[in-house]
Design an enzyme around this catalytic site. Sequence first.
Site, mmCIF file in Angstrom:
data_model
loop_
_atom_site.group_PDB
_atom_site.id
_atom_site.type_symbol
_atom_site.label_atom_id
_atom_site.label_comp_id
_atom_site.label_asym_id
_atom_site.label_seq_id
_atom_site.Cartn_x
_atom_site.Cartn_y
_atom_site.Cartn_z
ATOM 1 N N ASP A 1 0.852 -1.190 0.000
ATOM 2 C CA ASP A 1 0.000 0.000 0.000
ATOM 3 C C ASP A 1 0.889 1.241 0.000
ATOM 4 O OD1 ASP A 1 -1.154 0.380 3.456
ATOM 5 O OD2 ASP A 1 0.776 -0.218 2.687
ATOM 6 N N HIS B 1 11.388 -9.285 0.802
ATOM 7 C CA HIS B 1 11.021 -7.870 0.713
ATOM 8 C C HIS B 1 12.255 -6.997 0.950
ATOM 9 C CE1 HIS B 1 8.878 -4.098 1.560
ATOM 10 N NE2 HIS B 1 7.871 -4.646 0.896
ATOM 11 N N PHE C 1 6.663 1.870 -4.164
ATOM 12 C CA PHE C 1 8.051 2.070 -3.728
ATOM 13 C C PHE C 1 8.616 3.449 -4.075
ATOM 14 C CE2 PHE C 1 7.766 -2.618 -4.052
ATOM 15 C CZ PHE C 1 8.107 -2.938 -2.751
ATOM 16 N N TYR D 1 2.993 4.715 0.725
ATOM 17 C CA TYR D 1 3.635 5.340 1.883
ATOM 18 C C TYR D 1 2.614 6.251 2.566
ATOM 19 C CZ TYR D 1 8.095 3.924 -0.287
ATOM 20 O OH TYR D 1 9.133 3.225 -0.837
#
Length: 225
Positions: free
Chosen positions: A69, A191, A82, A71
Amino acid sequence: MQESMNVQIEESWREHIGEEFNKPYFKALTDFVRAEYAQNRCFPSGRLIFNAFHLCPFHQVKAVIIGQDPYHEPGQAHGLSFSVNDGVPFPPSLINIFKERQTDLGKPMPTSGNLTRWAEQGVLLLNATLTVRAHQAASHQHHGWETFTDAVIHALSTQREGLVFILWGGYAKSKAPLIDASKHLVLTAAHPSPLSANRGGFFGNRHFSQANAYLEKQGLAPIDW
């Protein structure tokens, strides 16, 4: 919000996934998002909710990087997974992505964390949830966005061939069943968040060079990561 959400989707996407807008879940999602934006500070701004689609039309997609989701701090989110706006300090995950890029491709740390340049080359930077309440990670999950973005992934898998799907972390990997691995390249790793990356499994994945080798094998221009 209904009108602006519909208007903001790029036309080729409307052609391929537009039926989603007429389904009951999307009406409920629209009502939820409208209320959230009216009552709370939310990100990204309304006009940027579908930014990833605007910058990367359906037939121009070469690669997909799936995030969870947006920031949730001011100034960061602008509709690309990202990515952060110019001038915003790099979040830890993005720093690690750039470290891997440096190791893999020999490119120095960039001056901006804005990944618009990737999107414009055919990288769909897709968050599974497209909105978030300020300071509250995952606050807009399980309200319908995932149904919509799963439909996006499924449409790309079934209607396109030869794409690269980059799945970093357990959540992104959970989308693998939506992707036909016989038609596409699926790359998985841990991740890039410090907690995961420093335990191993992210650094050294060489996904940038692997993606480009795959694209070049199909006669496509590589991505200038």
